[in-house]
Design a protein around this motif. Structure first.
Motif, PDB file in Angstrom:
ATOM      1  N   LYS A  65       0.819  -1.222   0.000  1.00 46.71           N
ATOM      2  CA  LYS A  65       0.000   0.000   0.000  1.00 46.71           C
ATOM      3  C   LYS A  65       0.853   1.273   0.000  1.00 46.71           C
ATOM      4  O   LYS A  65       0.422   2.306  -0.513  1.00 46.71           O
ATOM      5  N   GLU A  66       2.029   1.183   0.604  1.00 44.59           N
ATOM      6  CA  GLU A  66       2.918   2.350   0.615  1.00 44.59           C
ATOM      7  C   GLU A  66       3.931   2.289  -0.529  1.00 44.59           C
ATOM      8  O   GLU A  66       4.267   3.311  -1.123  1.00 44.59           O
ATOM      9  N   ARG A  67       4.357   1.081  -0.876  1.00 43.98           N
ATOM     10  CA  ARG A  67       5.373   0.921  -1.926  1.00 43.98           C
ATOM     11  C   ARG A  67       4.858   1.308  -3.310  1.00 43.98           C
ATOM     12  O   ARG A  67       5.639   1.630  -4.205  1.00 43.98           O
ATOM     13  N   ILE A  68       3.540   1.261  -3.496  1.00 44.58           N
ATOM     14  CA  ILE A  68       2.964   1.563  -4.815  1.00 44.58           C
ATOM     15  C   ILE A  68       3.058   3.045  -5.177  1.00 44.58           C
ATOM     16  O   ILE A  68       3.085   3.425  -6.347  1.00 44.58           O
ATOM     17  N   LEU A  69       3.152   3.922  -4.188  1.00 44.34           N
ATOM     18  CA  LEU A  69       3.020   5.374  -4.404  1.00 44.34           C
ATOM     19  C   LEU A  69       3.928   5.945  -5.506  1.00 44.34           C
ATOM     20  O   LEU A  69       3.442   6.689  -6.363  1.00 44.34           O
ATOM     21  N   PRO A  70       5.223   5.629  -5.527  1.00 44.62           N
ATOM     22  CA  PRO A  70       6.092   6.267  -6.530  1.00 44.62           C
ATOM     23  C   PRO A  70       5.782   5.871  -7.975  1.00 44.62           C
ATOM     24  O   PRO A  70       6.248   6.540  -8.904  1.00 44.62           O
ATOM     25  N   TYR A  71       5.011   4.822  -8.178  1.00 47.97           N
ATOM     26  CA  TYR A  71       4.760   4.313  -9.527  1.00 47.97           C
ATOM     27  C   TYR A  71       3.484   4.887 -10.153  1.00 47.97           C
ATOM     28  O   TYR A  71       3.180   4.611 -11.306  1.00 47.97           O
ATOM     29  N   LEU A  72       2.741   5.685  -9.374  1.00 48.73           N
ATOM     30  CA  LEU A  72       1.472   6.217  -9.855  1.00 48.73           C
ATOM     31  C   LEU A  72       1.659   7.603 -10.471  1.00 48.73           C
ATOM     32  O   LEU A  72       2.539   8.359 -10.059  1.00 48.73           O
ATOM     33  N   ASP A  73       0.814   7.924 -11.440  1.00 48.28           N
ATOM     34  CA  ASP A  73       0.895   9.242 -12.089  1.00 48.28           C
ATOM     35  C   ASP A  73       0.311  10.331 -11.205  1.00 48.28           C
ATOM     36  O   ASP A  73       0.802  11.462 -11.193  1.00 48.28           O
ATOM     37  N   GLU A  74      -0.748   9.986 -10.471  1.00 51.27           N
ATOM     38  CA  GLU A  74      -1.384  10.938  -9.566  1.00 51.27           C
ATOM     39  C   GLU A  74      -1.853  10.194  -8.315  1.00 51.27           C
ATOM     40  O   GLU A  74      -2.160   9.002  -8.378  1.00 51.27           O
ATOM     41  N   VAL A  75      -1.919  10.917  -7.196  1.00 48.95           N
ATOM     42  CA  VAL A  75      -2.444  10.350  -5.947  1.00 48.95           C
ATOM     43  C   VAL A  75      -3.460  11.330  -5.379  1.00 48.95           C
ATOM     44  O   VAL A  75      -3.162  12.531  -5.231  1.00 48.95           O
ATOM     45  N   ASP A  76      -4.663  10.833  -5.114  1.00 50.58           N
ATOM     46  CA  ASP A  76      -5.725  11.630  -4.513  1.00 50.58           C
ATOM     47  C   ASP A  76      -5.243  12.272  -3.210  1.00 50.58           C
ATOM     48  O   ASP A  76      -4.411  11.693  -2.496  1.00 50.58           O
ATOM     49  N   SER A  77      -5.756  13.449  -2.884  1.00 55.16           N
ATOM     50  CA  SER A  77      -5.254  14.207  -1.726  1.00 55.16           C
ATOM     51  C   SER A  77      -5.420  13.432  -0.411  1.00 55.16           C
ATOM     52  O   SER A  77      -4.543  13.467   0.449  1.00 55.16           O
ATOM     53  N   PHE A  78      -6.532  12.724  -0.250  1.00 60.81           N
ATOM     54  CA  PHE A  78      -6.742  11.952   0.983  1.00 60.81           C
ATOM     55  C   PHE A  78      -5.730  10.818   1.067  1.00 60.81           C
ATOM     56  O   PHE A  78      -5.132  10.584   2.124  1.00 60.81           O
ATOM     57  N   ALA A  79      -5.504  10.113  -0.051  1.00 62.19           N
ATOM     58  CA  ALA A  79      -4.523   9.023  -0.066  1.00 62.19           C
ATOM     59  C   ALA A  79      -3.117   9.553   0.199  1.00 62.19           C
ATOM     60  O   ALA A  79      -2.304   8.904   0.870  1.00 62.19           O
ATOM     61  N   GLY A  97      -4.110   6.926  -7.752  1.00 59.62           N
ATOM     62  CA  GLY A  97      -4.254   6.189  -6.500  1.00 59.62           C
ATOM     63  C   GLY A  97      -5.230   6.845  -5.535  1.00 59.62           C
ATOM     64  O   GLY A  97      -5.270   8.073  -5.419  1.00 59.62           O
ATOM     65  N   TYR A  98      -6.007   5.996  -4.852  1.00 59.89           N
ATOM     66  CA  TYR A  98      -6.976   6.445  -3.850  1.00 59.89           C
ATOM     67  C   TYR A  98      -6.833   5.594  -2.590  1.00 59.89           C
ATOM     68  O   TYR A  98      -6.232   4.513  -2.622  1.00 59.89           O
ATOM     69  N   ASN A  99      -7.414   6.071  -1.508  1.00 58.17           N
ATOM     70  CA  ASN A  99      -7.484   5.263  -0.284  1.00 58.17           C
ATOM     71  C   ASN A  99      -8.936   5.251   0.186  1.00 58.17           C
ATOM     72  O   ASN A  99      -9.453   6.273   0.631  1.00 58.17           O
ATOM     73  N   THR A 100      -9.588   4.090   0.065  1.00 56.03           N
ATOM     74  CA  THR A 100     -10.981   3.952   0.506  1.00 56.03           C
ATOM     75  C   THR A 100     -11.078   3.234   1.850  1.00 56.03           C
ATOM     76  O   THR A 100     -12.179   3.044   2.366  1.00 56.03           O
ATOM     77  N   ASP A 101      -9.939   2.836   2.416  1.00 53.39           N
ATOM     78  CA  ASP A 101      -9.944   2.082   3.681  1.00 53.39           C
ATOM     79  C   ASP A 101     -10.577   2.864   4.826  1.00 53.39           C
ATOM     80  O   ASP A 101     -11.450   2.367   5.535  1.00 53.39           O
ATOM     81  N   GLY A 102     -10.098   4.089   5.021  1.00 49.15           N
ATOM     82  CA  GLY A 102     -10.544   4.875   6.175  1.00 49.15           C
ATOM     83  C   GLY A 102     -12.022   5.200   6.120  1.00 49.15           C
ATOM     84  O   GLY A 102     -12.761   5.004   7.091  1.00 49.15           O
ATOM     85  N   ARG A 103     -12.472   5.674   4.963  1.00 47.96           N
ATOM     86  CA  ARG A 103     -13.888   6.036   4.840  1.00 47.96           C
ATOM     87  C   ARG A 103     -14.774   4.794   4.859  1.00 47.96           C
ATOM     88  O   ARG A 103     -15.879   4.819   5.391  1.00 47.96           O
TER      89      ARG A 103
END
Length: 273
Positions: A65-79, A97-103
Motif C-alpha cells: 500500500k505504501e510501496r505503490i506510491l512512486p509508480y502512480l501518475d497521480e495520488v488523490d489528496s486523501f490518499a 491512487g486512492y485510499n478507501t480504507d478509512g472512509r
C-alpha cells in the motif's frame, strides 16, 4: 471486457475476487476481477509490468500500500495524507491512487452506532490502514483520538502534531483502557487463528465499549472473543471490507454496487469452507 484485480503478498486468502465478482454479476457488467501475487523482492519490476498490462484498475493490499506510491501518475489528496493507496484507477492512460480504507471503515463503524464528540477513541497500530482510519475519523468528529503502537515514534508521526490527540505505548494503553469508549484494532495480530496473542491486555476494558477489529478472516479474532467476554460490543472487519470495496468499485466503474450482495457473497464463502 474490463479487468480488475487485487495485488498483494500473500494473496491466496483474499476474498476480494468473490466479493467483486458478485457485484459485477449483479450489475451484469462485462468485467472480471482476479488475484495477482507480486514478489516482495522483485516488486519494482513486477509493478511496472502490471501497469503496462490490460488492467483497468486494481486494489492494493499488504505489503504494497505504501510501496505503490512512486509508480502512480497521480495520488488523490486523501490518499496522499494517508501515505498509502488501496485502490488504483486507470483514467486516460494515467494511473491514479486512492485510499478507501478509512472512509469504508468509518461507514461500517457508524452502522454499529453513531460517533459522538464525547467518545474517546483508541487506535491500536500505526500502519497504512490505521492512518486512513485516523484521518477519516478526524474528518467526521471532533473528539479525542489516541494511537497506541509498539514503536511510539511511528504513532507520533501519524498524528502530525495534532494537539488534541495522543500517541502512547501499548503498555500505557492497556493501563488506561477503561478510559476509551471505542477501540479499533488495526494490526495483523489475529490473522492467524492458531495464534492466541493479543495486541494488548484487555483486563481493564469497560463493559459496553465498542471494540472493532479490521480483520474479517478469521470472522472473529481472539481479540474480539476476549473483548466480548468482558461485555464489549464487537465488530469485525467485514463492514470495512465491503464498504471500502464498494467505494473502489464505484471509482472503477461509476456504478454503485449492491453492498448487501457483496456482503452475502463473503458470508457464503465462509460457509463453504
Amino acid at each position: 471486457m474490463k479487468h480488475f484485480a487485487v495485488i498483494g503478498n500473500p494473496i491466496a486468502h483474499s476474498l476480494s475476487p468473490i466479493m467483486h465478482q458478485a457485484a459485477i454479476q449483479d450489475l451484469q457488467l462485462d468485467a472480471i476481477y482476479t488475484r495477482k501475487k507480486l514478489s516482495k523482492e522483485s516488486f519494482d519490476r513486477e509493478i511496472r509490468d502490471l501497469l503496462l498490462s490490460d488492467l483497468d484498475g486494481f486494489n492494493v493490499t499488504i505489503p504494497f500500500k505504501e510501496r505503490i506510491l512512486p509508480y502512480l501518475d497521480e495520488v488523490d489528496s486523501f490518499a496522499k495524507k494517508c501515505g498509502a493507496v488501496n485502490t488504483v484507477v486507470r483514467r486516460q492512460n494515467k494511473w491514479i491512487g486512492y485510499n478507501t480504507d478509512g472512509r469504508g471503515f468509518l461507514e461500517g463503524l457508524t452502522e454499529k452506532r453513531p460517533l459522538k464528540d464525547s467518545d474517546h477513541v483508541l487506535i491500536i497500530g500505526a500502519g497504512g490502514a490505521s492512518k486512513g482510519i485516523y484521518l477519516a475519523l478526524k474528518e467526521a468528529y471532533n473528539g479525542e483520538v489516541t494511537v497506541a503502537n509498539r514503536t511510539l515514534s511511528k504513532a507520533e508521526e501519524m498524528l502530525e502534531q495534532r494537539s488534541k490527540d495522543r500517541a502512547i505505548t501499548l503498555t500505557e494503553a492497556a493501563n488506561k483502557l477503561s478510559q476509551f469508549t471505542i477501540i479499533i484494532q488495526t494490526t495483523a495480530v489475529g490473522l492467524n487463528p492458531e495464534n492466541s496473542d493479543l495486541p494488548l491486555a484487555l483486563d481493564l476494558l469497560s463493559p459496553g465499549t465498542l471494540v472493532s477489529d479490521i480483520i474479517y478472516n478469521p470472522f472473529e479474532t481472539h481479540f474480539l472473543q476476549e473483548a466480548k467476554k468482558r461485555g464489549a460490543i464487537t465488530q469485525n472487519g467485514l463492514a470495512m471490507f465491503v464498504n471500502q470495496g464498494a467505494l473502489a468499485f464505484k471509482l472503477w466503474t461509476g456504478e454503485n454496487p449492491n453492498r448487501a450482495v457483496m456482503r452475502q457473497a463473503v458470508l457464503d464463502s465462509f460457509e463453504e469452507e
